[in-house]
Scaffold this active site. Structure first.
Site, PDB file in Angstrom:
ATOM      1  N   ARG A 167       0.811  -1.214   0.000  1.00  0.00           N
ATOM      2  CA  ARG A 167       0.000   0.000   0.000  1.00  0.00           C
ATOM      3  C   ARG A 167       0.850   1.272   0.000  1.00  0.00           C
ATOM      4  O   ARG A 167       0.493   2.281   0.614  1.00  0.00           O
ATOM      5  CB  ARG A 167      -0.949   0.013   1.209  1.00  0.00           C
ATOM      6  CG  ARG A 167      -1.875  -1.186   1.287  1.00  0.00           C
ATOM      7  CD  ARG A 167      -2.787  -1.296   0.065  1.00  0.00           C
ATOM      8  NE  ARG A 167      -3.472  -2.577   0.097  1.00  0.00           N
ATOM      9  CZ  ARG A 167      -2.989  -3.695  -0.463  1.00  0.00           C
ATOM     10  NH1 ARG A 167      -1.855  -3.647  -1.139  1.00  0.00           N
ATOM     11  NH2 ARG A 167      -3.630  -4.825  -0.386  1.00  0.00           N
ATOM     12  N   SER A 215     -10.858   0.273   3.699  1.00  0.00           N
ATOM     13  CA  SER A 215     -10.067  -0.080   4.880  1.00  0.00           C
ATOM     14  C   SER A 215      -9.331   1.167   5.380  1.00  0.00           C
ATOM     15  O   SER A 215      -8.593   1.792   4.624  1.00  0.00           O
ATOM     16  CB  SER A 215      -9.065  -1.182   4.540  1.00  0.00           C
ATOM     17  OG  SER A 215      -9.731  -2.369   4.176  1.00  0.00           O
ATOM     18  N   GLU A 249      -4.543   4.135   6.241  1.00  0.00           N
ATOM     19  CA  GLU A 249      -4.334   3.866   4.820  1.00  0.00           C
ATOM     20  C   GLU A 249      -4.689   5.049   3.930  1.00  0.00           C
ATOM     21  O   GLU A 249      -3.976   5.359   2.994  1.00  0.00           O
ATOM     22  CB  GLU A 249      -5.128   2.629   4.396  1.00  0.00           C
ATOM     23  CG  GLU A 249      -4.928   2.236   2.956  1.00  0.00           C
ATOM     24  CD  GLU A 249      -5.484   0.863   2.627  1.00  0.00           C
ATOM     25  OE1 GLU A 249      -5.918   0.677   1.481  1.00  0.00           O
ATOM     26  OE2 GLU A 249      -5.474  -0.024   3.503  1.00  0.00           O
TER      27      GLU A 249
END
EC number: 1.3.1.98
Length: 358
Positions: free
Chosen positions: A157, A233, A350
């Site tokens: 990520r 998320s 995130e």
């Protein structure tokens, strides 16, 4: 315009100036104009992985809306996608044309230009598996560059584009495989399909199954599902040294991901010593498990707040209607504090946050 109207979390104050760039040339021109003005600037795609403060953004917001998917003339798996093309439209195109490699990334919201910045991934696939290069307008030079994927430092990520390399992604190039089926590489997906891990499954079946799994978690945008008013998320799964993972309860999920090297601190002016220790293994943990076992369950909300943990998935923070960005931030900080107190681990957000810190 309020930026809450342009983000999937539905929070964010006004933009100082909003510019819509519907073509590649307009995107280049808008970015160069913003840079020459000296004002603060940001690029907004689908608005699915960002949380903007209630004060908004007092600068130029460029919406990358350039669309287009071009397949190579030789009929192979080379595909060039404009930055503003919705990512799921790219997956649908690939599946419909028998191109394998991104079918498990179905249903991920947002634009294609943002995909390599975050190195999006799900159900055993990441865009780094198929990304060849990006067309990039560099902030420092003002020139358009073709950056190979191996120069983007793609990780879990993250990428060099997320870590500080400034500029604008104009297009991405993918290399997909011309075949009608793909190997299932994720246990949950294999279970949903009713096949052993590694089985070749028709691309359309993989896509349908992934979309159903994401919908069950509130991870597909749906006006009838309040759990989908989120940015997906909210926390990444921590990656820690194996010695840290051993201190967790035995039932804590963990996945070995390879070798890592411990940090080394050396006083300024001293030469780096020769390393004589064995490399340690890195382990990925489940952020959802950590949150739940820190006492925060599905649907949890702080008193008086309109931000809440999803009723379907503890990794998502949702807007239950008229939540403020500060309420989202308060809940995120509370989750981080509980996990830190319980397990000594700090969860990392995130999404990109604008105007405040977590």
């Amino acid at each position: 315009m309020l930026l809450s109207e342009l983000t999937t979390m539905r929070v964010g104050g006004p933009a100082g100036r909003l510019v819509d760039a519907t073509t590649r040339d307009e995107l280049v021109a808008a970015a160069r104009e913003a840079w020459s003005s000296g004002d603060e600037w940001m690029v907004l795609g689908g608005g699915s992985n960002v949380v903007i403060s209630d004060a908004g953004f007092d600068g130029t917001v460029i919406r990358a809306l350039s669309r287009g998917i071009d397949r190579s003339v030789d009929g192979g798996g080379r595909v060039v996608v404009q930055a503003g093309e919705p990512w799921d439209a790219v997956v649908e195109f690939a599946v419909s044309n028998g191109l394998s490699g991104i079918e498990a990334l179905s249903g991920i919201p947002g634009s294609s230009g943002a995909a390599p910045i975050q190195n999006i991934g799900a159900y055993g696939q990441e865009i780094s598996d198929t990304l060849v290069s990006v067309q990039f307008l560099d902030y420092l030079t003002g020139q358009v560059e073709h950056i190979p994927a191996d120069e983007l430092v793609l990780g879990y990520r993250t990428s060099s584009l997320k870590a500080g390399r400034q500029g604008v992604v104009l297009a991405i190039e993918l290399r997909l495989a011309s075949r009608p089926a793909g190997a299932v590489a994720y246990p949950q997906l294999a279970t949903a399909l009713g096949v052993p891990l590694g089985t070749e499954v028709p691309l359309a079946d993989v896509r349908s199954s992934v979309l159903a799994l994401r919908a069950a978690k509130g991870m597909v945008l749906n006006p009838d599902d309040p759990d989908s008013t989120s940015c997906g998320s909210f926390f990444t799964n921590p990656i820690v040294d194996e010695n840290v993972a051993r201190r967790l309860p035995k039932d804590a999920p963990r996945w070995p991901i390879g070798l890592g090297e411990p940090d080394l601190v050396v006083p300024l002016g001293q030469q780096l010593p020769e390393r004589r220790y064995e490399q340690s293994s890195l382990v990925k943990l489940s952020a959802a498990w950590l949150i739940e076992h820190a006492g925060i369950g599905k649907g949890f909300a702080l008193p008086g707040s309109r931000a809440a943990i999803s009723s379907k998935h503890t990794l998502a923070i949702t807007n239950r209607g008229e939540a403020t960005a500060e309420q989202v931030a308060e809940l995120a900080r509370f989750v981080q504090a509980r996990v830190l107190a319980e397990f000594g681990l700090t969860l990392q957000a995130e999404p990109t946050v604008i105007g405040f810190q977590l």
